[in-house]
Design an enzyme around this catalytic site. Sequence first.
Site, PDB file in Angstrom:
ATOM      1  N   CYS A 288     -15.895  -0.412  -9.148  1.00  0.00           N
ATOM      2  CA  CYS A 288     -14.868  -0.952 -10.045  1.00  0.00           C
ATOM      3  C   CYS A 288     -14.291  -2.242  -9.475  1.00  0.00           C
ATOM      4  O   CYS A 288     -14.508  -2.588  -8.315  1.00  0.00           O
ATOM      5  CB  CYS A 288     -13.756   0.078 -10.246  1.00  0.00           C
ATOM      6  SG  CYS A 288     -12.823   0.428  -8.728  1.00  0.00           S
TER       7      CYS A 288
ATOM      8  N   GLN B 293      -6.817   5.712  -4.793  1.00  0.00           N
ATOM      9  CA  GLN B 293      -6.753   7.174  -4.796  1.00  0.00           C
ATOM     10  C   GLN B 293      -8.117   7.739  -5.190  1.00  0.00           C
ATOM     11  O   GLN B 293      -8.272   8.373  -6.236  1.00  0.00           O
ATOM     12  CB  GLN B 293      -5.638   7.648  -5.730  1.00  0.00           C
ATOM     13  CG  GLN B 293      -4.242   7.252  -5.303  1.00  0.00           C
ATOM     14  CD  GLN B 293      -3.837   7.864  -3.965  1.00  0.00           C
ATOM     15  OE1 GLN B 293      -4.208   8.998  -3.664  1.00  0.00           O
ATOM     16  NE2 GLN B 293      -3.095   7.129  -3.163  1.00  0.00           N
TER      17      GLN B 293
ATOM     18  N   CYS C 176     -10.953  -2.734  -9.454  1.00  0.00           N
ATOM     19  CA  CYS C 176      -9.571  -2.503  -9.038  1.00  0.00           C
ATOM     20  C   CYS C 176      -9.449  -1.974  -7.610  1.00  0.00           C
ATOM     21  O   CYS C 176      -8.421  -2.164  -6.963  1.00  0.00           O
ATOM     22  CB  CYS C 176      -8.857  -1.565 -10.006  1.00  0.00           C
ATOM     23  SG  CYS C 176      -9.716  -0.039 -10.420  1.00  0.00           S
ATOM     24  N   ARG C 177     -10.482  -1.326  -7.106  1.00  0.00           N
ATOM     25  CA  ARG C 177     -10.376  -0.707  -5.790  1.00  0.00           C
ATOM     26  C   ARG C 177     -10.296  -1.777  -4.698  1.00  0.00           C
ATOM     27  O   ARG C 177     -11.129  -2.670  -4.606  1.00  0.00           O
ATOM     28  CB  ARG C 177     -11.574   0.217  -5.545  1.00  0.00           C
ATOM     29  CG  ARG C 177     -11.578   0.850  -4.152  1.00  0.00           C
ATOM     30  CD  ARG C 177     -12.727   1.843  -3.962  1.00  0.00           C
ATOM     31  NE  ARG C 177     -12.841   2.211  -2.565  1.00  0.00           N
ATOM     32  CZ  ARG C 177     -12.058   3.105  -1.959  1.00  0.00           C
ATOM     33  NH1 ARG C 177     -11.122   3.736  -2.654  1.00  0.00           N
ATOM     34  NH2 ARG C 177     -12.203   3.380  -0.674  1.00  0.00           N
ATOM     35  N   LYS C 178      -9.259  -1.683  -3.872  1.00  0.00           N
ATOM     36  CA  LYS C 178      -9.191  -2.553  -2.698  1.00  0.00           C
ATOM     37  C   LYS C 178     -10.404  -2.267  -1.797  1.00  0.00           C
ATOM     38  O   LYS C 178     -10.769  -1.116  -1.663  1.00  0.00           O
ATOM     39  CB  LYS C 178      -7.891  -2.298  -1.924  1.00  0.00           C
ATOM     40  CG  LYS C 178      -6.621  -2.656  -2.690  1.00  0.00           C
ATOM     41  CD  LYS C 178      -5.350  -2.254  -1.920  1.00  0.00           C
ATOM     42  CE  LYS C 178      -5.210  -0.732  -1.832  1.00  0.00           C
ATOM     43  NZ  LYS C 178      -3.952  -0.313  -1.162  1.00  0.00           N
TER      44      LYS C 178
ATOM     45  N   GLY D 168      -7.936  10.531  14.281  1.00  0.00           N
ATOM     46  CA  GLY D 168      -7.515   9.145  14.361  1.00  0.00           C
ATOM     47  C   GLY D 168      -7.619   8.359  13.071  1.00  0.00           C
ATOM     48  O   GLY D 168      -7.335   7.162  13.055  1.00  0.00           O
TER      49      GLY D 168
ATOM     50  N   ASP E  12      -0.093   5.003   1.006  1.00  0.00           N
ATOM     51  CA  ASP E  12      -0.256   5.965   2.101  1.00  0.00           C
ATOM     52  C   ASP E  12      -0.293   5.247   3.449  1.00  0.00           C
ATOM     53  O   ASP E  12      -1.065   4.317   3.657  1.00  0.00           O
ATOM     54  CB  ASP E  12      -1.539   6.771   1.890  1.00  0.00           C
ATOM     55  CG  ASP E  12      -1.561   7.441   0.518  1.00  0.00           C
ATOM     56  OD1 ASP E  12      -0.594   8.145   0.202  1.00  0.00           O
ATOM     57  OD2 ASP E  12      -2.525   7.233  -0.238  1.00  0.00           O
TER      58      ASP E  12
ATOM     59  N   ASP F  96       0.852  -1.169   0.000  1.00  0.00           N
ATOM     60  CA  ASP F  96       0.000   0.000   0.000  1.00  0.00           C
ATOM     61  C   ASP F  96       0.901   1.236   0.000  1.00  0.00           C
ATOM     62  O   ASP F  96       2.070   1.168   0.375  1.00  0.00           O
ATOM     63  CB  ASP F  96      -0.901  -0.023   1.237  1.00  0.00           C
ATOM     64  CG  ASP F  96      -1.800   1.184   1.327  1.00  0.00           C
ATOM     65  OD1 ASP F  96      -2.407   1.560   0.305  1.00  0.00           O
ATOM     66  OD2 ASP F  96      -1.889   1.773   2.417  1.00  0.00           O
TER      67      ASP F  96
END
Length: 200
Positions: free
Chosen positions: A107, A67, A109-111, A30, A19, A17
Amino acid sequence: MNNPTSQFARRAAVFLDRDGVLCRSDIRDGKPYAPTRFEDFELLADAEPELRALKLGGFVLVVVTNQPDVGNGIVDRSEVDRMNAEITRQLPVDAIKACYHAQTEGCECRKPKPGMLLDAAHDLGIDLAASFMVGDRWSDIDAGRAAGCRTVFIDRDYAERRPEAPDFITYSMAGAAGLILAQAADANGDMKGPHHAERH
């Protein structure tokens, strides 16, 4: 058309990952948020030496990053692309896969879906079962598990949902790299978890 994977022996990878793992997240109440300006983008101090250690250990290194600020119209894609270019300039990564879709677009592709990992495996001839996914959020761990990888959770103690049953738990990129390299060095070691790295 030639299959890209035919050009490579199947290799183990470490999926990372972005970030909170390689670069600093903005923590508010938090919870972690991706930087929205290139000027605020900062690689974490342990990213470069630990990725070099993993590269020397023979792993393919692939960044897989959600993102959604791009799809939500908060950040221009060119700004995120500048950040990713800085990663390729400073770190020994083989590829960066990014999902720019908004959370609501559905989509593949998004985790926590494994699409980015599966695409990278196809492109780079990666053996997913021999690979690891390193992340600091539940969606990273779910994506790694769905792709058939072992998972390493970097626990940043965020005020949010925690992942279920990661294979390994640690507290830094240094801890993650140490766990992965130890597993690679001991093929007969216990691959089941969760295993905890000591906090340093």
